[in-house]
Design a protein around this motif. Structure first.
Motif, mmCIF file in Angstrom:
data_model
loop_
_atom_site.group_PDB
_atom_site.id
_atom_site.type_symbol
_atom_site.label_atom_id
_atom_site.label_comp_id
_atom_site.label_asym_id
_atom_site.label_seq_id
_atom_site.Cartn_x
_atom_site.Cartn_y
_atom_site.Cartn_z
ATOM 1 N N PRO B 202 -15.778 16.792 -30.661
ATOM 2 C CA PRO B 202 -14.382 16.582 -30.264
ATOM 3 C C PRO B 202 -13.548 16.212 -31.485
ATOM 4 C CG PRO B 202 -15.891 15.000 -29.180
ATOM 5 C CD PRO B 202 -16.651 15.677 -30.272
ATOM 6 N N ASP B 203 -12.264 16.425 -31.402
ATOM 7 C CA ASP B 203 -11.399 16.060 -32.514
ATOM 8 C C ASP B 203 -10.927 14.614 -32.348
ATOM 9 O OD1 ASP B 203 -10.424 16.920 -34.912
ATOM 10 O OD2 ASP B 203 -8.484 17.467 -34.115
ATOM 11 N N ASN B 204 -10.562 13.997 -33.434
ATOM 12 C CA ASN B 204 -9.975 12.655 -33.415
ATOM 13 C C ASN B 204 -8.643 12.737 -34.128
ATOM 14 O OD1 ASN B 204 -12.904 12.446 -33.455
ATOM 15 N ND2 ASN B 204 -12.587 10.242 -33.446
ATOM 16 N N SER B 205 -7.641 12.040 -33.603
ATOM 17 C CA SER B 205 -6.368 12.059 -34.333
ATOM 18 C C SER B 205 -5.959 10.684 -34.839
ATOM 19 C CB SER B 205 -5.264 12.670 -33.478
ATOM 20 O OG SER B 205 -5.012 11.884 -32.340
ATOM 21 N N ILE B 206 -6.137 9.631 -34.053
ATOM 22 C CA ILE B 206 -5.646 8.311 -34.469
ATOM 23 C C ILE B 206 -6.767 7.455 -35.050
ATOM 24 C CG2 ILE B 206 -4.487 6.206 -33.732
ATOM 25 C CD1 ILE B 206 -3.054 7.791 -31.626
ATOM 26 N N PHE B 207 -7.841 7.295 -34.279
ATOM 27 C CA PHE B 207 -8.957 6.480 -34.736
ATOM 28 C C PHE B 207 -10.107 7.378 -35.158
ATOM 29 C CE2 PHE B 207 -7.165 4.158 -30.996
ATOM 30 C CZ PHE B 207 -6.404 3.290 -31.741
ATOM 31 N N GLY B 208 -10.873 6.909 -36.126
ATOM 32 C CA GLY B 208 -12.115 7.571 -36.450
ATOM 33 C C GLY B 208 -11.949 8.925 -37.114
#
Lengths: 346, 346
Positions: B202-208
C-alpha cells in the motif's frame, strides 16, 4: 433537516480525560447504535497533553511485552533535536510524535439528546497499528453483533479496522479490514445476494480525487470486488474529496447513504445517495446540493471550522432519523430529519 | 548473481507496436512462468505515440458500449488549452492524458535466454480501471491455474487486479483484488494453513514510508488479515520505499522473497527476505546489502536509469534461478543464481 436547538450536545468539558496528564481537546464524529431502549454513541475523544512553558508534551502509546502504556513524553523546546511540525506534532531525532491522540468513548441516552458519558475509554489504542490513535467509529448491526469499524493510525499509515460487541461491554478487536490508506468505511446493515457490502474510501495521490469505492465480503474480514462507485462532483461543494458516512438506512426505495464532501474552501458538508436494494453498485439518486452544510456558529468555528461530518445515525420506529455529527472537529451535535425528507432532497 | 553476458535479452526494437500509431518505448518488468518445456515471459510493453512537429499525440483507450478502442489523440501545441505536464503526459481542458500506455505481451523460450515475442498483446487495457494501462505482471501457479496479478492504472488511481489462465492462450480477468493505491503484490505459490497468502505494498502519504504488507485469502479474490511486515531499513539502499518482487520460492529453509528497494539517490536494487514456511509473517533472514544493484551500463542508463526491478523468476530443476528483471525501466535482462547462493547472501 432540523438542528437540535441545544446543540452542541457533547463538548470537551463534559469528558473525563483518560489519563491525568491528558487534556480533552475534542469529542466528535460519533458512531451510533440502538441497544434496547438506549441510544449508544461511540465518541471520538481527541486528547492532548497538559503543557508547561518551555516544553512540549506529547501523548505516546508504548506497547512492551503485551503491556500498553499511555504516557506523556516531554521535550525541552531548547533541545536542538526537537522540531515542531504542523498541528500534527513534533519530530525528535527522526521520530514523529503526534500532538493529539484519539480513543473511542461510550455514551448512553434514553431520549437521544441527553447523554451520560462513561469515565473510561471503550476502545483504546493497544495494537501496533493503533499507536497514533483510533478514530471515527461506525456501528453496523448484523446477526446479533454490533460491528464497529474505525480508523487506526500508526507510523505505518492510516487504515480501517473492525471490532464487534454484543452488549457494548465486552468488545473484540478483529484487525485491519481495509489496508492503508483507507477510511470512511460504511458497512451495509444487511446482506445482499448472500454477501456483506461496504463503501470505502481509498486515498489517491497522483491521479483522481479521493472517491467512494464499493467492496463485498463473505465474512466481513476479507474484502474484494473493489470498484470505484462515486467520484467528487467537482462543483463548489464536492471539490477535493468525498467519503462514506454512517451505515446506509434500508428504505423501500433503496439503501440511503449520507456521505460527506470537502468543498473548494475546505469546508465539509453532508450529501445523500440512494443505491439499489438488490444491486448496491447501482446509483439511483444523488443530491445536487448539501443536505446539511456548516451554517451554525458551532459548525463554523472550532478546531477545524466550517465542518459538519457524520458517521452515526439512528432511525426511530416512526421514521425519524437522528443524524449525529461532529461540528468543527471538536463537538458532537444532532439534527433531526426523516427518510422521506432526505429522499425528497435527492 | 551472474548477469547473462548477452543482456539485455529483449529491447523495444524487438517488439511490434500494438497499433500503427503507437511506438514501443520500453519492454521491461516481465512476469515469468514455466509451461511444459517453455519459459513464458509476460512483458510490460510501454508505448507512446508517433509524434509530429507542432503537435503532441497521446495514446487513449476509449470504452464505448463494451467496445474497446485504442486511439491516438492529437493536440496542437499552439492550443492554449493544452498544458504539458511532466513525463506523465498532458492536460487538456481539465482532463489528464498519459504520454505512455502499457500492456502485457507474451514471449516464449526453450532455453530461458532467447525469446520469441508474440505480435499481439496478451493482456490489453479493456476495463474502466485499466484505461491508463496494465503493468508489471507477476505469475503464481496454483492448482492448475497460472494466476497473474498486475497493476491497473486509471483516472481513479492505481491498484492491483487478478487474471488467470491454464495455457497462456485463453485468459480470464477477475477484477481488482487490492484497491488503490496498491501494487507490488506477490502471491505465494502454495497455501499455508489452508489459506492463500500475499505480500502487497500500500502507499503511504503522511506517516511512514511505503512498506511490504502481508494479507491472506480463502479464494484469492477477497483479502484480509492485513499487517505491515517489512519496512524500509532507512539506509542508503532502502531509503524511500520497498516492495514485493516475484512470487516467493519455496525452499527447505523458508519462503524466499526477492524484493526491491529504492535508494536515497533514487536507484532501485534487489534484496532477499526469508519467511517462515508455516508462518509467512515470521521473518527469518533479510539481506543487509543488495543482492543485485545497478552496475552494468544498461542498468545505469535508459528511460529511468539506475534501476533493476524484478517481478519474475524461474526455478530450474537443478536449483538454478533465472531472475528476469527490468533494467532502466526500458529493457528486459536476466541474471543467474541459485537458491543456496541467495540464501548465503542473507
Amino acid at each position: 433537516m432540523k438542528r437540535y436547538e441545544k446543540n452542541p450536545i457533547i463538548t470537551s468539558d463534559m469528558v473525563k480525560p483518560s489519563n491525568p496528564g491528558y487534556e480533552v481537546k475534542g469529542v466528535f464524529n460519533p458512531g451510533a447504535a440502538v441497544l434496547g431502549d438506549e441510544v449508544i454513541l461511540l465518541l471520538r475523544v481527541a486528547e492532548t497533553c497538559v503543557q508547561k512553558e518551555g516544553f512540549v508534551a506529547v501523548p505516546v502509546i508504548r506497547i512492551e511485552k503485551g503491556r500498553v502504556n499511555a504516557e506523556v513524553l516531554e521535550f525541552s523546546l531548547s533541545d536542538p533535536e526537537v522540531s515542531l511540525q504542523d498541528t500534527r506534532g513534533i519530530s525528535y531525532k527522526g521520530t514523529d510524535y503526534l500532538s493529539t491522540l484519539s480513543h473511542i468513548r461510550l455514551a448512553r441516552s434514553v431520549d437521544g439528546y441527553n447523554f451520560e458519558i462513561e469515565g473510561e475509554p471503550f476502545l483504546f489504542p493497544d495494537a501496533p497499528e493503533e499507536v497514533f490513535g483510533v478514530e471515527d467509529p461506525r456501528v453496523t448491526f448484523l446477526e446479533g453483533f454490533y460491528y464497529i469499524n474505525y480508523t487506526v493510525v500508526s507510523p505505518d499509515g492510516w487504515a480501517t479496522a473492525l471490532a464487534r460487541t454484543r452488549d457494548f461491554k465486552a468488545v473484540e478487536k478483529m484487525g485491519i479490514i481495509f489496508c492503508p490508506e483507507n477510511k470512511d468505511v460504511s458497512i451495509f446493515p444487511g446482506k445482499v445476494n448472500n454477501r456483506y457490502h461496504a463503501l470505502h474510501r481509498p486515498d489517491n495521490s497522483i491521479f483522481g480525487k479521493p472517491s467512494i469505492w464499493y467492496a463485498e465480503s463473505e465474512d466481513l474480514l476479507h474484502w474484494g470486488g473493489h470498484r470505484c462507485l462515486v467520484r467528487p462532483k467537482g462543483d463548489r461543494w464536492e471539490d477535493e474529496k468525498i467519503g462514506g458516512g454512517p451505515p446506509c438506512v434500508e428504505t423501500p426505495e433503496g439503501w440511503l447513504q449520507i456521505y460527506h464532501g470537502k468543498a473548494e474552501d475546505g469546508g465539509y458538508s453532508l450529501f445523500g445517495l440512494l443505491l439499489d436494494l438488490n444491486d448496491p453498485c447501482r446509483i439511483l439518486k444523488r443530491s445536487k446540493e448539501p443536505i446539511l452544510r456548516p451554517e451554525a456558529d458551532y459548525e463554523k468555528k472550532g478546531f477545524y471550522g466550517n465542518c459538519v461530518f457524520s458517521n452515526g445515525l439512528v432511525e426511530k420506529d416512526d421514521g425519524t432519523l437522528l443524524i449525529y455529527y461532529g461540528a468543527s472537529d471538536c463537538m458532537t451535535c444532532v439534527a433531526e430529519t426523516s427518510v422521506d425528507e432526505v429522499l425528497k432532497m435527492l
